[in-house]
Design an enzyme around this catalytic site. Structure first.
Site, short mmCIF file in Angstrom:
data_model
loop_
_atom_site.label_atom_id
_atom_site.label_comp_id
_atom_site.label_asym_id
_atom_site.label_seq_id
_atom_site.Cartn_x
_atom_site.Cartn_y
_atom_site.Cartn_z
N ALA A 83 9.78 -10.63 13.89
CA ALA A 83 10.01 -9.41 13.96
C ALA A 83 10.71 -9.01 15.23
O ALA A 83 11.02 -7.88 15.35
CB ALA A 83 8.63 -8.65 13.98
N ARG A 133 -15.00 2.68 4.49
CA ARG A 133 -16.35 3.32 4.17
C ARG A 133 -17.73 2.60 4.89
O ARG A 133 -18.55 3.37 5.35
CB ARG A 133 -16.60 3.45 2.57
CG ARG A 133 -15.74 4.62 1.87
CD ARG A 133 -15.96 4.43 0.48
NE ARG A 133 -15.51 3.31 -0.30
CZ ARG A 133 -15.46 3.17 -1.48
NH1 ARG A 133 -16.03 3.97 -1.99
NH2 ARG A 133 -15.22 2.06 -2.18
N LYS A 182 0.48 2.35 -5.37
CA LYS A 182 1.21 2.90 -6.66
C LYS A 182 1.20 4.10 -7.14
O LYS A 182 2.03 4.94 -7.25
CB LYS A 182 1.61 1.75 -7.47
CG LYS A 182 0.49 1.88 -8.73
CD LYS A 182 -0.81 1.07 -8.47
CE LYS A 182 -0.62 -0.41 -8.14
NZ LYS A 182 -2.04 -1.17 -8.07
N GLU A 226 6.60 -1.75 -0.60
CA GLU A 226 6.63 -2.87 -1.18
C GLU A 226 5.47 -3.39 -2.07
O GLU A 226 5.58 -3.77 -3.24
CB GLU A 226 7.31 -3.82 -0.35
CG GLU A 226 7.63 -5.41 -1.04
CD GLU A 226 8.84 -5.48 -1.80
OE1 GLU A 226 8.81 -5.65 -2.87
OE2 GLU A 226 9.91 -5.31 -1.38
N GLY A 247 2.84 -6.72 -6.61
CA GLY A 247 1.92 -7.47 -5.47
C GLY A 247 2.82 -8.10 -4.43
O GLY A 247 3.79 -7.59 -3.74
N ILE A 297 5.70 -10.01 -5.14
CA ILE A 297 6.81 -10.22 -5.60
C ILE A 297 8.01 -9.28 -4.81
O ILE A 297 7.63 -8.19 -4.68
CB ILE A 297 7.30 -10.05 -6.92
CG1 ILE A 297 6.19 -10.95 -7.64
CG2 ILE A 297 8.68 -10.29 -7.40
CD1 ILE A 297 6.14 -10.58 -9.37
N ASP A 313 -1.26 1.59 -15.18
CA ASP A 313 -0.84 1.22 -13.63
C ASP A 313 0.72 0.66 -14.15
O ASP A 313 1.32 0.66 -12.88
CB ASP A 313 -1.85 0.05 -13.77
CG ASP A 313 -1.44 -0.89 -12.71
OD1 ASP A 313 -1.58 -0.55 -11.50
OD2 ASP A 313 -0.72 -2.11 -12.90
N LYS A 326 4.24 1.50 -11.40
CA LYS A 326 5.07 0.87 -11.00
C LYS A 326 6.70 1.00 -11.56
O LYS A 326 7.43 0.88 -11.02
CB LYS A 326 4.59 -0.63 -11.45
CG LYS A 326 3.16 -0.96 -10.71
CD LYS A 326 2.81 -2.15 -11.24
CE LYS A 326 1.46 -2.28 -10.31
NZ LYS A 326 0.82 -3.88 -11.15
#
Length: 456
Positions: free
Chosen positions: A46, A58, A119, A143, A148, A150, A215, A219
């Site tokens: 970085a 929580r 997402k 990302e 996940g 990938i 879901d 995506k």
């Protein structure tokens, strides 16, 4: 003469990038574990250190397998947005609205970059959040929200940036893929495999979002926007899940040379009125056994992008889990650390500035052509096949193959039999017309199932 060189010692070391982390579930704990384990490696890649300064969840006392005592604890995660010692807020709480969205907007408004694996929030609010981030000059990165570990968002934004993407599709939900591939391997029915997936932690106690395609639709809408440079439009995704697939359907597909996979599919096309239209569909497809996606089993995700110069690009890997998802989250943090400067200049969240994304209408589907698998559960009496074939004839559907099974198929205890067919290539509107002609027939014991066959 030796060229002038700047020694490592004389370089000024940038201050560490300071992170606040909301959500300490499996992924949040994974992010902490990854940053602590790879601290030196991350700093080298970085160009500066990466430090967690505050966390929130929580339950403060819960054992998460990581030491959080070294970080400040915030009972109200919204307070992270205003902390002067925080550069980047990471949200791993989930939910399309509520606290997650409040935190996102608060962080951006207070000059923080924002990283999320959420997402649902990006699918519903990604455009408005991107607009706010662009105006503030800070990063919005997600990302980990798609597939996940990938790197598909980065792959489309950077690796395939020189290409016009003609089609993007793939296996976007690991739970559904685990269920279908296990049904394929064992011959078990949907309900039994779903229970096994829940026991193993692959499926939630309420699996609705996974098995009904929601879901995957979240995506897909994100991928489509990045792939085609169009405004994100989750509401126009046609979503159909896997609840109605029988073990007999799996067996029939196998005998015909296919496997069944829940795919998200998107492409841009020109409508009959000359307007640009965006096709987005999540649907169980019959995938030819020689296609790479046919060999993706278990909770794995895989995405195919077809570029006009690159050809087929396949991205495959773990679609969930603490390690892979944490890896994607930290990769976004590294990107921010690399490109952070006093001007706050960073790439637009959807690769193209929101104001320049194309506005599209939802695509019409009736004119789309292809082959389809149709399955009927009907009363075992004379004349039923004639009724079905007559409807196909009257609608202009050409039948390639037709199979009738006896009551031995699982679920046939009511005396019904299973009739399945594969059509020749034709318009989807013709299949819809045939089903309309069959609707309400007394001989039908269940709503017919239609699955399209993936074109290669």
């Amino acid at each position: 003469m030796e060229p002038n060189r700047v020694s490592d010692q004389s370089r000024s070391q940038p201050a560490p990038l300071r992170i606040a982390l909301a959500g300490l579930g499996t992924v949040g704990a994974g992010v902490i574990r990854l940053i602590e384990t790879n601290r030196d490696l991350l700093a080298r890649r970085a160009g500066r250190g990466i430090e967690i300064v505050a966390v929130s969840a929580r339950d403060r006392s819960k054992d998460r397998g990581v030491d959080i005592s070294r970080y400040d604890w915030e009972d109200d995660m919204g307070a992270m947005a205003t902390r002067p010692d925080v550069d980047v807020v990471v949200e791993l709480v989930g939910g399309s609205d509520g606290p997650a969205l409040t935190l996102a907007r608060g962080a951006i408004a207070n000059g923080k970059s924002f990283v999320t694996a959420n997402k649902a929030m990006i699918a519903h609010h990604g455009l408005s959040l991107a607009r706010e981030a662009e105006a503030a000059g800070h990063a919005l990165k997600f990302e980990a929200a798609v597939a996940g570990g990938i790197p598909i968002v980065k792959g489309l934004r950077e690796g395939a940036a020189a290409n016009a993407i003609e089609r993007v599709y793939g296996i976007l939900n690991g739970t559904s893929n685990y269920i279908l591939s296990t049904m394929e391997d064992t011959g078990a029915d949907f309900a039994d495999v779903l229970g096994e997936a829940q026991a193993k932690g692959y499926a939630e106690a309420d699996p609705t979002f996974d098995i009904d395609g929601i879901d995957a639709a979240h995506k897909l809408s994100i991928l489509a926007s990045i792939a085609f440079g169009t405004e994100l439009d989750f509401t126009s995704v046609g979503a159909d899940g896997i609840r109605r697939i029988l073990a007999a359907d799996i067996a029939q597909a196998n005998s015909l040379g296919y496997v069944i996979r829940l795919l998200g599919m998107a492409n841009v096309e020109t409508g009959s009125d000359g307007t640009t239209r965006l096709f987005q569909r999540v649907h169980p497809y019959l995938v030819p056994k020689n296609h790479p996606l046919a060999h993706v089993d278990g909770p794995t995700n895989a995405v195919v992008a077809e570029g006009n110069f690159s050809g087929m690009l396949l991205f495959q890997g773990a679609g969930a889990g603490d390690g892979p998802t944490a890896s994607a989250v930290v990769a976004d943090i590294i990107d921010i650390a690399r490109y952070w400067d006093s001007e706050g200049e960073i790439d637009p969240p959807f690769s193209i500035p929101v104001a320049e994304l194309d506005k599209t209408l939802p695509a019409e589907t009736g004119h789309r052509t292809g082959k389809a698998y149709l399955r009927f559960l009907v009363k075992d009496r004379p004349g039923v096949l004639a009724e079905i074939t007559a409807a196909m004839r009257d609608a202009g559907v050409s039948i390639e193959s037709l199979i009738q099974m006896g009551t031995e198929y699982s679920g046939g205890d009511d005396g019904s039999v299973l009739v399945s067919m594969v059509t020749h290539e034709g318009e989807e509107a013709a299949v819809d017309k045939a089903l309309d002609l069959l609707a309400g027939l007394e001989s039908m014991t269940a709503t017919p199932l239609v699955m399209h066959i993936l074109k290669q």
